[in-house]
Design an enzyme around this catalytic site. Structure first.
Site: not given
Length: 1078
Positions: A110-111, A115, A160, A163-164, A390, A392
């Site tokens: 994330s970040g 996206t 992020n 973040s998605s 991704g 984590e």
């Protein structure tokens, strides 16, 4: 890179190493240092073969412009600097030209910019594919689906701001020309737990804040919402506002995007009503209440929120209130209803909120797919873009991280398999011997998680489905029994004694050794999150809603379709989705983008080595490089290879006439490169070690410097020769021009001297001739004078006897004739101007010319008056005739006359034909109007004035009302006998009518006007023209006026006025009106 610089290879002007396959030596430190060096120079993209590493710069870079798109369009992958556009172009051209379905896998934590990377890929493909109204509409719909999904599926996290919180896979479908036809979106594992609870420093999904910030007050009132974030328990307040994020503007963007994608207005309204209902569910609170039987139950504290939710969703309030308080369990033919305590009620509320939002998100994806799906049935090419979470590793890892990391294990497995497959296919295609490559196969980890009998997911499903007491601890016990001997599973409570004293591993956790490193999972919540239960009472309550969208989201609530079978667990659903995704990806040609986050501060220009190292490990990038380098580190087609290195061999420089492969063989033999360092494929040269490539680059660089020196030397020689020839040519031109100039000056000097000599000679000749002519003239004059004197003498002798008798008369006549001649010549020079008003005249020179002098003055005046009159037009003649008539009538008689001389007679002061106000009056008068003026009609009763319109035509005098335009009086000119006025400076006049005439019934008219002289003159002339009789103009300071049967005396006196210089009329008695004139 400078604007004029032409870059034809990845190796040109390379900062660090553009392709990690060429990194030497290859280790973790050199890998990180190379990324950092490139990052510090704003090079955020690096290759590992055909894989792109993307580092989030956390700032805008000028590398995504339309010019950059054109630069990378239809270019070889290794031809320019590493860029995401290069991979996008390679994938698109392979799909379009080679008919190969493509997929682009974007991974990272994330970040890291996943996206944004997916947006860049889609925007590049949209920019390079075909044009046209229909194609542009499809592209716009595909691009505008992103803002909608981001609003409902993205949130601000500590890592992020956008973040998605779901995985997205989009298949973009193209026709045979490469133009987009539509697309299909698949979503994976929305983090619905975020709806009811967010970690500290994070936000709920964007859409909640966007509605409250961007919707109008009227729209919020319809949704029964308020703008204050603190009113809603589901919204974390510590991060409600995000710097640099305009929620209001984003809300407008989302609504516009929904319209472009194809959402109807009522669908958009329904979606926002569901979002509002979810937001308000968090405000429902419960209180405990004891029943008679001793069981605890829950009651809703404040039913206002429940009432508003029911009004939004169209649900009966009593039905929803009961669903929050009771749970019905059905088993075959039996139904058991139990009360819910406060904790269970809160669980039911949160479960409903999570399910409602999760199902709404799935419905949105389905609705978008309906809009963007391809409308044609033709065969389609497909490019898939996978933007998924991704790997984590957090301090506290739960069920969500377990599922996400399982997905990443599967992606790593397919990545290794497809990369090796791609390498092997290229070796076979090029005729290079394939050697087995040793690498870590993570299939054993995937099996630990997904095995149908002994896998962790299977154990979790089995534990969730078995009867009896089921807790997270019982699930962990089962794992300790089944997975204890697995080499990648670790637990403190397992049979394996090596972890019994591991204090870093708590008793309520288990640890899995993933390909990216060890991850410890908190077992708490695994069972509940896997069950993902929603009580049937709530499903049925939702189905009973009068809200079409909510009813469609809960089909299982239909009583006629009751299914007692337990719904599939979240883990099994995700496992099936991942299996479908893997099967889909294996049918396509893969392209990889590995996203890396450089720091946790979301700041530009900061590169955290430890954080990047952690991501490199769990992304398996070093493993990827080793797989790529296991055979040959570098390969290149013969033509570009020969073009790049041909200057290193005399035989291939500057031009090679034979096949490219033969040229490369000659080149490598000339450079004495060991045969084990390279191999010749069918279309490419394969180089085993990067050192060999760098040696070639060093030799090329040195050779380019030598060539540059040679070119510079030749250029300088050419430049000097060119300059010398130019100077020589210039010198010749300058010399020729100077010689020409000198000869011209010399010629001009000679010419000037010749002219001077000629002029002197001509002057001398002319003067000589002049002297001769003067002498001849004097001789002739002398002879003439002598002859005249002689003839005079002869005549005088002959006529002397006659001369004495008539001498006096002759002298008198001669003298008189000479005086008259002199008089007329002097008069010619002293004539005055031609202006008729010029009274100057020359003085009389002799008394005997007095009568002649006066007659000449009269004749001259008449002549110049005629000349002046000849210049007049007919209209001017008429005006002057009227002025002349006025002069004869009023000069020295009326004191007002001198002031009127300089004023032109206009006649039509009111412009009746142009003014719409007098249209009625214009229609009533058929004759030509000579004068139209507003006058004041004097009332004999009180001496006051009333405004009237005075009209004079060829045959009549008319008085009309000024306001209405109605004609009050109409008098034929033949009935007008006299006009009376005073001799003073006033505008009063009386129009006397013939006694016994039809118009004389009311008597004479006593009027006042500012244009008295003009009106009287025109009335006089018109009457004379029509009746052939002169109108009597009486000028007297006292006259009689007939008013009906009585005669009234109008008397004018001198007096001071209170209202200035305006004459006033006052009635003294029945027989006298007195007008005071200033």
């Amino acid at each position: 890179m400078a604007k004029m610089e032409v870059k034809t290879s990845l190796l040109d002007n390379m900062i660090g190493v553009g392709d990690m396959v060429l990194l030497e030596p290859l280790n973790e430190d050199s890998f990180i240092n190379n990324l950092k060096k490139r990052f510090d120079h704003s090079e955020v993209y690096t290759y590992i073969g055909s894989v792109v590493i993307s580092i989030n710069p956390y700032r805008s870079l000028p590398i995504y412009t339309p010019e950059k798109v054109e630069e990378y369009r239809n270019r070889n992958f290794y031809e320019l600097s590493p860029h995401i556009f290069a991979l996008s172009d390679e994938a698109y051209r392979s799909l379009r030209d080679q008919d190969k379905d493509q997929c682009i896998l974007i991974t990272g934590e994330s970040g890291a910019g996943k996206t944004e990377a997916s947006k860049l890929v889609m925007s590049y493909v949209a920019a390079v594919c075909g044009k046209g109204a229909e194609v542009n509409q499809v592209k716009e719909q595909l691009l505008q689906s992103n803002p909608v999904l981001e609003a409902f599926g993205n949130a601000k996290t500590v890592r992020n701001d956008n973040s998605s919180r779901f995985g997205k896979y989009m298949d973009i479908e193209f026709d045979f020309k490469g133009d987009p036809l539509g697309g299909v979106i698949s979503n994976y594992l929305l983090e619905k737990s975020r709806v009811v609870k967010q970690p500290r420093g994070e936000r709920n999904f964007h859409i909640f804040y966007q509605i409250l910030s961007g919707a109008s007050e009227d729209f919020l009132c319809k949704l029964k919402l308020e703008q204050d974030f603190s009113r809603y328990n589901y919204l974390g307040l510590d991060s409600a506002k995000v710097n640099g994020v305009d929620d209001a503007a984003n809300f407008r963007t989302v609504r516009n995007a929904m319209q472009i994608v194809g959402f109807m207005d009522h669908e958009t309204q329904s979606v926002f009503e569901v979002v509002a209902a979810v937001l308000k569910l968090g405000n429902i609170e419960f209180k405990p209440e004891s029943r008679v039987n001793g069981l605890d139950e829950s009651k809703i504290k404040d039913k206002n929120e429940l009432k508003e939710i029911c009004e939004l969703t169209g649900i009966d309030q009593s039905v929803l209130e009961r669903a929050f308080s009771f749970r019905t369990v059905e088993a075959k033919q039996e139904k058991v209803s139990t009360t819910l305590n406060v904790a269970q009620a809160y669980y039911a509320r949160d479960a409903l909120a999570k399910n409602l939002y999760s199902r709404l998100f799935s419905w949105l994806v389905t609705r978008i797919n309906e809009s963007i799906k391809a409308q044609t049935k033709v065969r389609k090419k497909v490019m898939g873009v996978l933007d998924i979470y991704g790997f984590e590793i957090f301090e506290d890892n739960s069920f969500e991280q377990f599922i996400i990391n399982y997905c990443n294990e599967k992606l790593q497995q397919i990545f290794i398999e497809l990369t090796l497959k791609e390498e092997q296919e290229e070796y076979i295609r090029e005729g290079i011997e394939w050697t087995h490559i040793e690498y870590f196969n993570n299939a054993i980890i995937c099996d630990l998680i997904e095995n149908n009998q002994t896998g962790i997911l299977a154990m979790l499903d089995e534990e969730c489905l078995r009867p009896g007491t089921v807790t997270d601890d019982t699930f962990l016990e089962k794992l300790n029994q089944v997975c204890a001997t697995h080499q990648h599973f670790e637990s403190r409570m397992s049979k394996c004694s090596r972890f019994l004293n591991d204090t870093s591993l708590p008793h309520s956790c288990f640890r899995i050794q993933h390909y990216a490193g060890k991850v410890m999972y908190q077992v708490e919540g695994f069972v509940d999150k896997n069950n993902d239960l929603l009580y049937r009472d709530l499903s049925q309550a939702m189905w009973k809603a009068n809200h079409s969208l909510i009813k469609a989201l809960f089909p299982e609530g239909n009583p006629t379709k009751i299914n007692l079978k337990r719904p599939p667990t979240a883990g099994s659903q995700f496992k099936a989705s991942v299996a479908t995704l893997m099967k889909n990806l294996q049918t396509k040609n893969p392209n990889y983008i590995r996203c890396i986050k450089p720091n946790d501060k979301k700041a530009a220009h900061i590169f955290n080595d430890a954080l990047v190292c952690h991501q490199i490990r769990y992304l398996g990038l070093l493993e990827n490089v080793r797989v790529r380098r296991a055979g040959y580190a570098f390969r290149q087609a013969y033509e570009p290879c020969l073009e790049r290195y041909k200057m290193l061999c005399k035989q291939t420089w500057p031009h090679w006439r034979g096949p490219a492969r033969a040229g490369v063989e000659v080149l490598f033999n000339e450079l004495e490169i060991p045969e084990e360092e390279f191999s010749f494929g069918r279309s490419k040269i394969f180089i085993r070690n990067p050192r060999t490539l760098f040696k070639l680059e060093d030799l090329r660089k040195q050779r380019l410097e030598d060539l540059a020196t040679l070119i510079e030397k030749i250029y300088r020689g050419w430049k000097c020769r060119t300059r010398f020839l130019l100077m020589k040519k210039s010198q010749i031109v300058i010399a020729s021009w100077y010689r020409r100039y000198a000869q011209q000056k010399k010629y001009q000097k000679i010419k000037s001297s010749a002219i001077i000599v000629q002029s002197y000679i001509r002057g001398w000749k002319a003067r000589k001739l002049l002297r001769e002519l003067k002498h001849q003239k004097r001789c002739n004059e002398a002879a003439t004078i002598i002859a005249a004197y002689w003839h005079g003498t002869q005549v005088r002798r002959e006529y002397r006897k006659f001369f004495r008798a008539n001498a006096g008369r002759k002298i008198y006549e001669f003298t008189l004739q000479r005086l008259m001649q002199k008089y007329f010549l002097e008069m010619k020079n002293k004539m005055p101007s031609l202006s008729p008003i010029d009274k100057n005249w020359p003085a009389r020179p002799y008394l005997f010319l007095d009568s002649t002098h006066k007659e000449l003055k009269r004749i001259f005046h008449l002549w110049r008056c005629k000349k002046y009159r000849d210049q007049f037009t007919d209209q001017q003649k008429l005006i002057y005739e009227e002025k002349l008539e006025a002069s004869e009538l009023f000069k020295d008689k009326k004191a007002l006359y001198p002031a009127s001389v300089g004023q032109p007679f206009q006649g039509a002061y009111l412009e009746i034909s142009k003014n719409p106000k007098y249209k009625k009056l214009k229609d009533a008068v058929d004759e030509k109007i000579i004068i139209a003026e507003v006058v004041n009609k004097i009332n004999r009763a009180n001496g006051k004035a009333t405004s009237r319109i005075f009209l004079l035509t060829k045959n009549n005098v008319l008085l009309a009302d000024q306001k209405s335009g109605n004609i009050k009086s109409e008098v034929p000119l033949g009935d007008v006998t006299k006009v009376s006025m005073s001799s003073q400076n006033d505008g009063f006049f009386a129009v006397h009518l013939k006694e016994g005439s039809g118009a004389a019934g009311k008597g004479d008219f006593l009027l006042s006007s500012d244009h008295l002289i003009e009106m009287a003159t025109k009335l006089y002339r018109t009457t004379l023209s029509q009746t052939k009789q002169k109108l009597n103009i009486e000028i007297s300071d006292e006259f009689l006026v007939q008013f009906r049967q009585d005669k009234v005396c109008v008397k004018f006196i001198q007096g001071s006025q209170k209202n200035g210089n305006i004459p006033t009329c006052k009635r003294k008695n029945n027989r006298l009106l007195e007008v005071a004139v200033p």
